[in-house]
Design a protein around this motif. Structure first.
Motif, short mmCIF file in Angstrom:
data_model
loop_
_atom_site.label_atom_id
_atom_site.label_comp_id
_atom_site.label_asym_id
_atom_site.label_seq_id
_atom_site.Cartn_x
_atom_site.Cartn_y
_atom_site.Cartn_z
N VAL A 163 0.85 -1.19 0.00
CA VAL A 163 0.00 0.00 0.00
C VAL A 163 0.88 1.24 0.00
CG1 VAL A 163 -1.83 1.26 1.20
CG2 VAL A 163 -1.77 -1.25 1.30
N GLU A 164 0.64 2.12 -0.97
CA GLU A 164 1.38 3.37 -1.05
C GLU A 164 0.41 4.53 -0.88
OE1 GLU A 164 4.32 5.46 -4.32
OE2 GLU A 164 4.61 3.32 -3.89
N SER A 165 0.82 5.55 -0.12
CA SER A 165 -0.06 6.68 0.20
C SER A 165 0.80 7.92 0.46
CB SER A 165 -0.91 6.35 1.43
OG SER A 165 -0.09 6.10 2.56
N PRO A 166 0.17 9.11 0.56
CA PRO A 166 0.95 10.28 0.95
C PRO A 166 1.64 10.05 2.28
CG PRO A 166 -1.20 10.94 0.14
CD PRO A 166 -1.24 9.45 0.27
N VAL A 167 2.75 10.74 2.49
CA VAL A 167 3.59 10.46 3.65
C VAL A 167 2.84 10.65 4.97
CG1 VAL A 167 4.51 12.83 3.77
CG2 VAL A 167 5.89 10.89 4.61
N ASP A 168 1.84 11.51 5.00
CA ASP A 168 1.11 11.76 6.24
C ASP A 168 -0.21 11.01 6.33
OD1 ASP A 168 -0.04 13.18 4.18
OD2 ASP A 168 -0.35 15.03 5.34
N VAL A 169 -0.43 10.05 5.44
CA VAL A 169 -1.67 9.27 5.42
C VAL A 169 -1.37 7.80 5.68
CG1 VAL A 169 -3.62 8.49 4.02
CG2 VAL A 169 -2.85 10.87 3.86
N VAL A 170 -2.02 7.24 6.69
CA VAL A 170 -1.89 5.81 6.98
C VAL A 170 -3.26 5.18 6.75
CG1 VAL A 170 -1.31 4.07 8.70
CG2 VAL A 170 -0.10 6.26 8.68
N PRO A 171 -3.49 4.54 5.62
CA PRO A 171 -4.80 3.94 5.35
C PRO A 171 -5.19 2.94 6.42
CG PRO A 171 -3.48 4.03 3.34
CD PRO A 171 -2.57 4.38 4.47
N ALA A 172 -6.49 2.87 6.69
CA ALA A 172 -7.01 1.96 7.72
C ALA A 172 -7.19 0.57 7.11
CB ALA A 172 -8.33 2.49 8.26
N VAL A 173 -6.19 -0.27 7.25
CA VAL A 173 -6.26 -1.63 6.70
C VAL A 173 -7.07 -2.51 7.66
CG1 VAL A 173 -4.02 -1.29 5.61
CG2 VAL A 173 -4.15 -2.44 7.82
N PRO A 174 -7.57 -3.66 7.20
CA PRO A 174 -8.29 -4.57 8.10
C PRO A 174 -7.46 -4.92 9.33
CG PRO A 174 -8.60 -5.23 5.82
CD PRO A 174 -7.58 -4.13 5.80
N PRO A 175 -8.08 -5.04 10.48
CA PRO A 175 -7.33 -5.26 11.73
C PRO A 175 -6.57 -6.58 11.78
CG PRO A 175 -9.70 -5.46 12.10
CD PRO A 175 -9.53 -4.92 10.72
N ASP A 176 -6.96 -7.56 10.96
CA ASP A 176 -6.25 -8.83 11.00
C ASP A 176 -5.08 -8.90 10.01
OD1 ASP A 176 -7.89 -8.85 8.78
OD2 ASP A 176 -8.75 -10.84 9.15
N TRP A 177 -4.77 -7.79 9.35
CA TRP A 177 -3.58 -7.76 8.51
C TRP A 177 -2.37 -7.43 9.37
CZ3 TRP A 177 -4.61 -4.75 3.30
CH2 TRP A 177 -5.62 -5.41 2.59
N ALA A 178 -1.28 -8.14 9.17
CA ALA A 178 -0.04 -7.90 9.91
C ALA A 178 0.87 -6.98 9.12
CB ALA A 178 0.67 -9.22 10.18
N LEU A 179 1.36 -5.92 9.76
CA LEU A 179 2.33 -5.05 9.12
C LEU A 179 3.68 -5.75 9.09
CD1 LEU A 179 3.20 -2.29 7.98
CD2 LEU A 179 3.63 -1.57 10.35
N HIS A 180 4.22 -5.91 7.89
CA HIS A 180 5.51 -6.58 7.74
C HIS A 180 6.67 -5.59 7.75
CE1 HIS A 180 8.42 -9.58 6.54
NE2 HIS A 180 8.72 -8.91 5.45
N ARG A 181 6.57 -4.57 6.91
CA ARG A 181 7.59 -3.52 6.85
C ARG A 181 6.92 -2.24 6.36
NH1 ARG A 181 10.20 -6.76 9.16
NH2 ARG A 181 12.36 -7.41 8.83
N GLU A 182 7.51 -1.10 6.71
CA GLU A 182 7.05 0.16 6.16
C GLU A 182 8.24 1.09 6.01
OE1 GLU A 182 5.55 2.01 10.44
OE2 GLU A 182 4.49 2.55 8.60
N GLY A 183 8.08 2.11 5.15
CA GLY A 183 9.13 3.10 4.94
C GLY A 183 8.50 4.40 4.47
N ARG A 184 9.31 5.43 4.43
CA ARG A 184 8.84 6.75 4.01
C ARG A 184 9.91 7.46 3.20
NH1 ARG A 184 5.93 5.92 8.67
NH2 ARG A 184 3.85 6.87 8.75
N THR A 185 9.45 8.23 2.21
CA THR A 185 10.28 9.22 1.54
C THR A 185 9.75 10.58 1.95
OG1 THR A 185 8.92 9.46 -0.45
CG2 THR A 185 10.47 7.62 -0.42
N ARG A 186 10.21 11.64 1.30
CA ARG A 186 9.67 12.96 1.62
C ARG A 186 8.20 13.08 1.23
NH1 ARG A 186 14.80 14.40 -0.54
NH2 ARG A 186 16.18 15.36 1.03
N GLU A 187 7.76 12.26 0.27
CA GLU A 187 6.42 12.44 -0.27
C GLU A 187 5.47 11.27 -0.01
OE1 GLU A 187 7.00 13.18 -4.40
OE2 GLU A 187 7.71 15.24 -4.08
N VAL A 188 5.98 10.06 0.17
CA VAL A 188 5.09 8.90 0.26
C VAL A 188 5.42 8.03 1.47
CG1 VAL A 188 4.80 8.85 -2.25
CG2 VAL A 188 6.48 7.35 -1.17
#
Length: 214
Positions: A163-188
């Motif tokens: 899932v890719e989104s603006p840097v200040d937006v964290v989409p509300a994924v289903p609660p049973d999804w496990a976050l594996h990794r995340e990262g940020r650039t200046r924009e996303v």
């Protein structure tokens, strides 16, 4: 008798306006450049973000059934195929982008289908399940909630979802999804989740900081 006049050499033909390029950065098509029409709001994932993402995904790619929703340039789906995925569906509603995707698929002889359709309507009419999904909708349309809801029935057990989104937006994924990794650039913000159904839970460790890509 008129004197011979030396003409200046002809200028090289200008590149067609309104056309850009994306480059596949790994796998069997590494270095291949694909032409894509330029569109307002079209922002292919950067090489650095893709390199990070596909390092995360490496064990999951062989044999995967891939869905590149809101495909745009199609570079995420084609990169997955280049690195060992078995087949891909590329869904893009813009006719010009869809035509460019068909040309790219033909050029690569890639095991992919291109569907010129609205992504949400297309999902509602499908039955198959996917092992890996790329979800990067146009930022201005705010489609994350609707797309995530429509996507759930089309996921194989243990599917991976990027899932890719603006840097200040964290989409509300289903609660049973496990976050594996995340990262940020200046924009996303870019994040990789895993749907339930896999044998072992894989989550980001508390002491494992998120990736930062400049």
């Amino acid at each position: 008798m008129p004197r011979n006049v030396r003409r200046p050499p002809a200028a090289p033909a200008a590149a067609p306006r309104g056309t850009g390029q994306v480059r596949i950065i790994g796998g069997r098509w590494r270095g291949t450049k694909l032409a894509v029409p330029e569109r307002p709001g079209l922002r292919p994932s950067s090489d650095r973000v893709r390199e990070t993402l596909f390092n995360w995904l490496m064990p999951a790619l062989p044999g995967a059934r891939v869905l590149d929703l809101f495909a745009g340039t199609g570079v995420l789906g084609l990169e997955a195929l280049s690195r060992g995925a078995a087949q891909a569906m590329l869904v893009e509603r813009d006719p010009g982008l869809a035509a460019a995707l068909r040309e790219a698929v033909a050029k690569l002889a890639a095991p992919a289908e291109v569907h010129a359709a609205d992504a949400l309507a297309w999902l509602g009419g499908r039955q198959e399940a996917f092992d890996l999904v790329f979800l990067d909708p146009p930022f201005a349309d705010g489609l994350w909630d609707r797309a995530l809801e429509a996507l759930v029935p089309r996921l194989a057990p243990g599917a991976w979802i990027y899932v890719e989104s603006p840097v200040d937006v964290v989409p509300a994924v289903p609660p049973d999804w496990a976050l594996h990794r995340e990262g940020r650039t200046r924009e996303v913000r870019y994040a990789l989740y895993r749907a339930p159904g896999h044998h072992a839970a894989v989550t980001l460790r508390p002491d494992d900081p998120p990736a930062t890509t400049e």
